[in-house]
Design a protein around this motif. Sequence first.
Motif, PDB file in Angstrom:
ATOM      1  N   MET A  53      39.302  58.190  35.676  1.00  0.00           N
ATOM      2  CA  MET A  53      38.603  57.390  36.674  1.00  0.00           C
ATOM      3  C   MET A  53      39.133  55.954  36.722  1.00  0.00           C
ATOM      4  N   LEU A  54      39.530  55.430  35.571  1.00  0.00           N
ATOM      5  CA  LEU A  54      40.091  54.077  35.549  1.00  0.00           C
ATOM      6  C   LEU A  54      41.456  54.040  36.234  1.00  0.00           C
ATOM      7  N   ILE A  55      42.215  55.114  36.084  1.00  0.00           N
ATOM      8  CA  ILE A  55      43.509  55.200  36.777  1.00  0.00           C
ATOM      9  C   ILE A  55      43.288  55.203  38.290  1.00  0.00           C
ATOM     10  N   GLU A  56      42.259  55.943  38.730  1.00  0.00           N
ATOM     11  CA  GLU A  56      41.935  55.971  40.154  1.00  0.00           C
ATOM     12  C   GLU A  56      41.505  54.586  40.638  1.00  0.00           C
ATOM     13  N   LYS A  57      40.712  53.914  39.801  1.00  0.00           N
ATOM     14  CA  LYS A  57      40.257  52.568  40.143  1.00  0.00           C
ATOM     15  C   LYS A  57      41.440  51.611  40.206  1.00  0.00           C
ATOM     16  N   ARG A  58      42.368  51.753  39.252  1.00  0.00           N
ATOM     17  CA  ARG A  58      43.556  50.899  39.244  1.00  0.00           C
ATOM     18  C   ARG A  58      44.394  51.130  40.489  1.00  0.00           C
ATOM     19  N   SER A  59      44.461  52.378  40.922  1.00  0.00           N
ATOM     20  CA  SER A  59      45.223  52.707  42.119  1.00  0.00           C
ATOM     21  C   SER A  59      44.675  51.981  43.337  1.00  0.00           C
ATOM     22  N   GLN A  60      43.344  51.946  43.450  1.00  0.00           N
ATOM     23  CA  GLN A  60      42.751  51.241  44.581  1.00  0.00           C
ATOM     24  C   GLN A  60      43.003  49.740  44.474  1.00  0.00           C
ATOM     25  N   LEU A  61      42.885  49.190  43.255  1.00  0.00           N
ATOM     26  CA  LEU A  61      43.132  47.765  43.061  1.00  0.00           C
ATOM     27  C   LEU A  61      44.579  47.411  43.379  1.00  0.00           C
ATOM     28  N   ASP A  62      45.511  48.301  43.014  1.00  0.00           N
ATOM     29  CA  ASP A  62      46.922  48.073  43.333  1.00  0.00           C
ATOM     30  C   ASP A  62      47.125  47.996  44.845  1.00  0.00           C
ATOM     31  N   LYS A  63      46.410  48.866  45.575  1.00  0.00           N
ATOM     32  CA  LYS A  63      46.517  48.845  47.036  1.00  0.00           C
ATOM     33  C   LYS A  63      45.985  47.533  47.595  1.00  0.00           C
ATOM     34  N   LEU A  64      44.877  47.066  47.020  1.00  0.00           N
ATOM     35  CA  LEU A  64      44.293  45.806  47.481  1.00  0.00           C
ATOM     36  C   LEU A  64      45.211  44.618  47.172  1.00  0.00           C
ATOM     37  N   PHE A  86      40.672  48.929  51.077  1.00  0.00           N
ATOM     38  CA  PHE A  86      39.213  48.799  51.075  1.00  0.00           C
ATOM     39  C   PHE A  86      38.581  50.176  51.194  1.00  0.00           C
ATOM     40  N   ASP A  87      37.478  50.361  50.460  1.00  0.00           N
ATOM     41  CA  ASP A  87      36.779  51.643  50.495  1.00  0.00           C
ATOM     42  C   ASP A  87      35.281  51.398  50.523  1.00  0.00           C
ATOM     43  N   PHE A  88      34.693  51.591  51.700  1.00  0.00           N
ATOM     44  CA  PHE A  88      33.258  51.391  51.851  1.00  0.00           C
ATOM     45  C   PHE A  88      32.537  52.705  52.120  1.00  0.00           C
ATOM     46  N   SER A  89      33.196  53.802  51.759  1.00  0.00           N
ATOM     47  CA  SER A  89      32.611  55.111  52.041  1.00  0.00           C
ATOM     48  C   SER A  89      31.403  55.402  51.170  1.00  0.00           C
ATOM     49  N   HIS A  90      31.286  54.671  50.037  1.00  0.00           N
ATOM     50  CA  HIS A  90      30.170  54.927  49.120  1.00  0.00           C
ATOM     51  C   HIS A  90      29.562  53.608  48.704  1.00  0.00           C
ATOM     52  N   ASN A  91      28.335  53.386  49.055  1.00  0.00           N
ATOM     53  CA  ASN A  91      27.636  52.157  48.704  1.00  0.00           C
ATOM     54  C   ASN A  91      26.400  52.499  47.893  1.00  0.00           C
ATOM     55  N   PRO A  92      26.514  52.603  46.549  1.00  0.00           N
ATOM     56  CA  PRO A  92      25.369  52.988  45.724  1.00  0.00           C
ATOM     57  C   PRO A  92      24.241  51.984  45.758  1.00  0.00           C
TER      58      PRO A  92
END
Length: 245
Positions: A86-97, A123-129
């Motif tokens: 999950m952290l790798i996925e999070k890093r991937s999004q941060l890299d895109k940003l 940016f990913d706003f598909s999920h807003n907990p």
Amino acid sequence: MAMKVKELADLVGISVRTLHYYDEIGLLSPEETTDSGYRLYSDENLEMLQQILFFRELDMPLKEIKQMISSASFNKQEALRQHQKMLIEKRSQLDKLIYTVDKTIKHMKGEIQMTDKEKFEGFDFSHNPYEQEARKRWGDEAVDVSNARVAGLSKDAQKAVSDIYTKLASIRAASPQSEEAQAAIKEWYDCLNHNFGKYSLDAFKGLGQMYVDDQRFTKNIDQYGDGLAQFMCEAMAHFADVNQK
């Protein structure tokens, strides 16, 4: 070697108040509490705290973390593998940003041209907990009204919010039940009801709990001072309890 709560807090970089709260809710209890009242944490406690903070980094509420790590089927190594994924996925999004920020700077300098779509890559706003939790607790209408008010919040109102947070941060070393803390938290209650919609005392107390249950709230609030989210949670709970009597 066993560690005292202050030593553990300094090692990890979290507040003593947070560790006390974890103990109170049964999320992380020390291996031993001495006759003098000192909490002593073992190596196993440290390993579990690491797991908890990994979950928090992934924005999991404390209640869910407690249920997970208390389960008989909880496997530390498997949990670490999931954290890694999950952290790798999070890093991937941060890299895109980060890439989007870099391109935007070059675009502003006139070095490249960006399409409108490229300006919002990452940016990913598909999920807003935040919103999902609020709708579950207080209903769609209350959240819709709040969202509309936030969108149109004036600069004066934004400054009022910031000023209250700053004031609360300056007194967070005091007891959340103190007269000073309760006076400041009433300002926050009044501010919420004036700017964001109608908050019942129960809703106010629930919101305070979300400040510590959801790491995103905690991070945003603790920018004003370490431990502020926990302080506000306790002050808001006391305010609600006292004024319901």
